[in-house]
Design an enzyme around this catalytic site. Structure first.
Site, PDB file in Angstrom:
ATOM      1  N   ASP A  35       0.742  -1.214   0.041  1.00 27.01           N
ATOM      2  CA  ASP A  35       0.058  -0.084  -0.001  1.00 27.01           C
ATOM      3  C   ASP A  35       0.921   1.098  -0.184  1.00 27.01           C
ATOM      4  O   ASP A  35       1.881   1.276   0.543  1.00 27.01           O
ATOM      5  CB  ASP A  35      -1.016   0.026   1.255  1.00 27.01           C
ATOM      6  N   ILE A  36       0.400   2.289  -0.763  1.00 22.73           N
ATOM      7  CA  ILE A  36       1.311   3.411  -0.958  1.00 22.73           C
ATOM      8  C   ILE A  36       1.377   4.544   0.383  1.00 22.73           C
ATOM      9  O   ILE A  36       2.117   5.009   0.567  1.00 22.73           O
ATOM     10  CB  ILE A  36       0.821   4.250  -2.276  1.00 22.73           C
ATOM     11  N   ASN A  92     -13.014  -3.210   2.258  1.00 28.60           N
ATOM     12  CA  ASN A  92     -13.916  -2.174   2.486  1.00 28.60           C
ATOM     13  C   ASN A  92     -14.828  -2.297   1.006  1.00 28.60           C
ATOM     14  O   ASN A  92     -14.129  -2.537   0.122  1.00 28.60           O
ATOM     15  CB  ASN A  92     -13.400  -0.777   2.295  1.00 28.60           C
ATOM     16  N   VAL A 101     -10.854   2.862  -3.494  1.00 32.11           N
ATOM     17  CA  VAL A 101     -10.534   2.320  -4.932  1.00 32.11           C
ATOM     18  C   VAL A 101     -11.871   1.222  -5.291  1.00 32.11           C
ATOM     19  O   VAL A 101     -11.592   0.185  -4.752  1.00 32.11           O
ATOM     20  CB  VAL A 101      -9.274   1.933  -5.122  1.00 32.11           C
ATOM     21  N   HIS A 105     -10.366  -5.381  -3.414  1.00 35.13           N
ATOM     22  CA  HIS A 105      -9.060  -5.751  -3.001  1.00 35.13           C
ATOM     23  C   HIS A 105      -9.147  -6.091  -1.516  1.00 35.13           C
ATOM     24  O   HIS A 105     -10.218  -5.588  -0.618  1.00 35.13           O
ATOM     25  CB  HIS A 105      -7.986  -4.576  -2.849  1.00 35.13           C
TER      26      HIS A 105
END
Ligand code: 5GP
Length: 121
Positions: A35-36, A92, A101, A105
């Protein structure tokens, strides 16, 4: 229910190679990358390669091979470095799930005690 998929979402762009990512694992049906904006020492996202917006979309529309391939990749990530003392999975979905997003995921979080499952909000 009707599930729409936006092919311009950021994870679709990552899958097409238009945006770089820090890959942890790639298989026929899944991609795992860091994750960024990590929320824990280990924060890995695992996504299916197919165009599914949410977990319920994925689990109702994907083939058995895609579903098995995806969850086996999640399992491999959860056996990887940094998760020996445990981990948490988060998926989520849509507005109330605060999904940012719109490509399905799961977040794999680990590397510290993660606290209560939900905070007030
Ligand atoms: P969501 O709220 O949809 O469950 O989580 C989306 C996650 O994607 C967030 O944790 C966010 O930090 C991460 N993210 C958003 N854009 C990018 C990106 O371009 N690259 C990576 N690696 N992660 C991203």
């Amino acid at each position: 229910m009707q599930h729409d998929y936006d092919p311009e979402n950021i994870f679709a762009k990552i899958l097409r190679g238009e945006i770089p990512n820090n890959t942890v694992l790639e298989t026929e049906h899944a991609l795992a990358f860091r994750d960024i904006r990590p929320q824990a020492p280990v924060h890995i996202l695992v996504i299916p390669k197919g165009p599914y917006a949410t977990l319920d979309h994925f689990c109702t529309a994907a083939s058995d091979a895609e579903i098995a391939g995806f969850w086996r990749a999640v399992g491999q990530v959860c056996e990887g470095a940094g998760v020996e003392q445990g981990f948490r999975l988060i998926a989520n979905a849509r507005e109330h799930g605060l999904q940012e997003v719109p490509h399905f995921h799961v977040h794999v979080l680990a590397g510290r005690s993660l606290g209560p499952i939900l905070s007030a909000g």
